[in-house]
Design a protein around this motif. Structure first.
Motif, PDB file in Angstrom:
ATOM      1  N   PHE A 212       0.811  -1.220   0.000  1.00  0.00           N
ATOM      2  CA  PHE A 212       0.000   0.000   0.000  1.00  0.00           C
ATOM      3  C   PHE A 212       0.842   1.267   0.000  1.00  0.00           C
ATOM      4  N   GLY A 213       2.154   1.104  -0.200  1.00  0.00           N
ATOM      5  CA  GLY A 213       3.021   2.278  -0.191  1.00  0.00           C
ATOM      6  C   GLY A 213       3.880   2.293   1.051  1.00  0.00           C
ATOM      7  N   GLU A 214       4.473   3.420   1.328  1.00  0.00           N
ATOM      8  CA  GLU A 214       5.421   3.510   2.434  1.00  0.00           C
ATOM      9  C   GLU A 214       4.734   4.023   3.693  1.00  0.00           C
ATOM     10  N   PHE A 215       4.673   3.189   4.702  1.00  0.00           N
ATOM     11  CA  PHE A 215       3.995   3.552   5.948  1.00  0.00           C
ATOM     12  C   PHE A 215       4.968   3.913   7.066  1.00  0.00           C
ATOM     13  N   GLY A 216       6.108   3.272   7.074  1.00  0.00           N
ATOM     14  CA  GLY A 216       6.998   3.430   8.230  1.00  0.00           C
ATOM     15  C   GLY A 216       8.400   3.804   7.806  1.00  0.00           C
TER      16      GLY A 216
ATOM     17  N   LEU B 153      -3.289   3.304  11.485  1.00  0.00           N
ATOM     18  CA  LEU B 153      -4.688   2.902  11.649  1.00  0.00           C
ATOM     19  C   LEU B 153      -5.585   3.646  10.661  1.00  0.00           C
ATOM     20  N   ALA B 154      -5.333   4.962  10.531  1.00  0.00           N
ATOM     21  CA  ALA B 154      -6.142   5.769   9.604  1.00  0.00           C
ATOM     22  C   ALA B 154      -5.945   5.312   8.160  1.00  0.00           C
ATOM     23  N   GLU B 155      -4.684   4.997   7.803  1.00  0.00           N
ATOM     24  CA  GLU B 155      -4.391   4.506   6.451  1.00  0.00           C
ATOM     25  C   GLU B 155      -5.151   3.207   6.174  1.00  0.00           C
ATOM     26  N   ILE B 156      -5.053   2.290   7.134  1.00  0.00           N
ATOM     27  CA  ILE B 156      -5.671   0.968   6.928  1.00  0.00           C
ATOM     28  C   ILE B 156      -7.193   1.099   6.932  1.00  0.00           C
ATOM     29  N   ALA B 157      -7.716   1.953   7.802  1.00  0.00           N
ATOM     30  CA  ALA B 157      -9.169   2.205   7.795  1.00  0.00           C
ATOM     31  C   ALA B 157      -9.605   2.733   6.431  1.00  0.00           C
ATOM     32  N   GLY B 158      -8.767   3.604   5.854  1.00  0.00           N
ATOM     33  CA  GLY B 158      -9.077   4.149   4.537  1.00  0.00           C
ATOM     34  C   GLY B 158      -9.033   3.096   3.440  1.00  0.00           C
ATOM     35  N   ILE B 159      -8.059   2.204   3.527  1.00  0.00           N
ATOM     36  CA  ILE B 159      -7.954   1.138   2.527  1.00  0.00           C
ATOM     37  C   ILE B 159      -9.148   0.194   2.633  1.00  0.00           C
ATOM     38  N   ILE B 160      -9.499  -0.167   3.863  1.00  0.00           N
ATOM     39  CA  ILE B 160     -10.652  -1.059   4.051  1.00  0.00           C
ATOM     40  C   ILE B 160     -11.945  -0.342   3.658  1.00  0.00           C
ATOM     41  N   GLY B 161     -11.991   0.952   3.942  1.00  0.00           N
ATOM     42  CA  GLY B 161     -13.200   1.712   3.628  1.00  0.00           C
ATOM     43  C   GLY B 161     -14.103   1.915   4.835  1.00  0.00           C
ATOM     44  N   VAL B 162     -13.599   1.575   6.039  1.00  0.00           N
ATOM     45  CA  VAL B 162     -14.426   1.755   7.235  1.00  0.00           C
ATOM     46  C   VAL B 162     -14.502   3.221   7.664  1.00  0.00           C
TER      47      VAL B 162
END
Lengths: 210, 210
Positions: free
Chosen positions: B55-59, B71-80
């Motif tokens: 999903f790109g560079e997170f860390g 968490l915000a990135e992953i929430a965005g990917i999931i769509g929650v």
């Protein structure tokens, strides 16, 4: 056969094979190829063949698998062909839904009792399962030991109840409480059921194109 | 980002990352390494790093991940992080358990209605969700469209109800009925929840050493 190491991902697929083969058997189908199994399950045929090879020789090249004997083999590997005893702890809506609707017998389980704290429920029955006082679970276990505790209690009680049944000596906990439990150090297998993981997977799928 | 192919097994792990990061955030933890994430989840650290690299560079190497932004990135990917509307069809014990206990809002979902055939239930409410006549679901959709239908109906009605909501134009079905549904040809995503798969995994674990 049981001494071999079987990877967790193969183990996760066994119930899917079991379900698919059960449906084929119920439809009167006698023989199935790895291609058809793979198609029904969304796996590749080579994955299916590789998975089955973990457990020995099930089929004959070009001839497919006998549905009933493959089903029996897989049932034996999973252990659903043995009798397992379980109790349900927490008779709210979810515990009640499991008691009323879930076909435990189809998976080798018998529910010997349910437990709750609600005095209006204690002493009553759902189906033919009696509801007992949770405070007497240790006593109940002495006379009627059970292997698995199914946790459907409110969050606030989860850890306490889990520790109690682990101390009693259950082998496994089927945990519906959405609080992750790990009791490996006590030798208890925990299977955490996370409805939310499934909803989030759906969420991803409906969101990704929008 | 969304155009990349992401394998189903990575997608299946996203909710687990989401859950773990949410717990870390709730505990006040600001920064986490891939090692710690991996340990909490039972994955390897290299798997975690590899998953996130999809999903790109997170860390930053050697510095870990910021819990809230990951968490915000992953929430965005999931769509929650978007608002999704859903209805529950079938207000038996399981439908009721979901309505009463499941935190839909935590996963970006709002339940706009429930549907049943029982005249004693129609017109009542659970929480603040009204229960409507299933016969009027098409009409309801016209004025209050929903994206997801959550199926908690008895087996005999599953296929009929699924076809009806697919015809209405829902995007997804969260299927608790233990009958596998596939509605890909109608463009509907189905997430089948199989309690039995989870029980059989537990069964395997408690049986294998005995």
């Amino acid at each position: 056969m049981r001494e071999r190491y079987i990877s967790p991902s193969v183990i996760r697929r066994l119930p899917k094979y079991h379900r698919c083969l059960k449906e084929l058997e119920n439809s009167g189908i006698v023989r199935v190829s790895s291609d058809v199994l793979a198609k029904n399950l969304g796996f590749t045929a080579s994955q299916v063949r590789q998975d089955f090879s973990c457990f020995g020789e099930f089929g004959q090249q070009g001839y497919g698998y006998n549905v009933s004997s493959l089903l029996a083999e897989i049932a034996g590997i999973i252990g659903v062909d043995r009798n397992h005893s379980a109790v349900i702890i927490g008779v709210g809506n979810l515990g009640r839904a499991l008691l009323n609707n879930f076909k435990f017998k189809n998976y080798g389980f018998e529910i010997s009792a349910a437990f709750d704290t609600d005095e209006n429920l204690i002493g009553t029955e759902i189906g033919d399962v009696g509801i007992h006082d949770i405070e007497r679970i240790e006593e109940f276990f002495q006379t009627s030991p059970f292997e698995v505790a199914i946790l459907c209690v409110p969050k606030a009680f989860v850890r306490d109840v889990a520790r109690r049944v682990a101390a009693i000596g259950v082998l496994g906990i089927w945990n519906f409480t959405n609080i992750d439990l790990s009791l490996e150090e006590l030798g208890v297998v925990v299977e955490n059921v996370h409805f939310a993981d499934s909803l989030m997977t759906l969420c991803y799928e409906i969101s990704k194109d929008n």
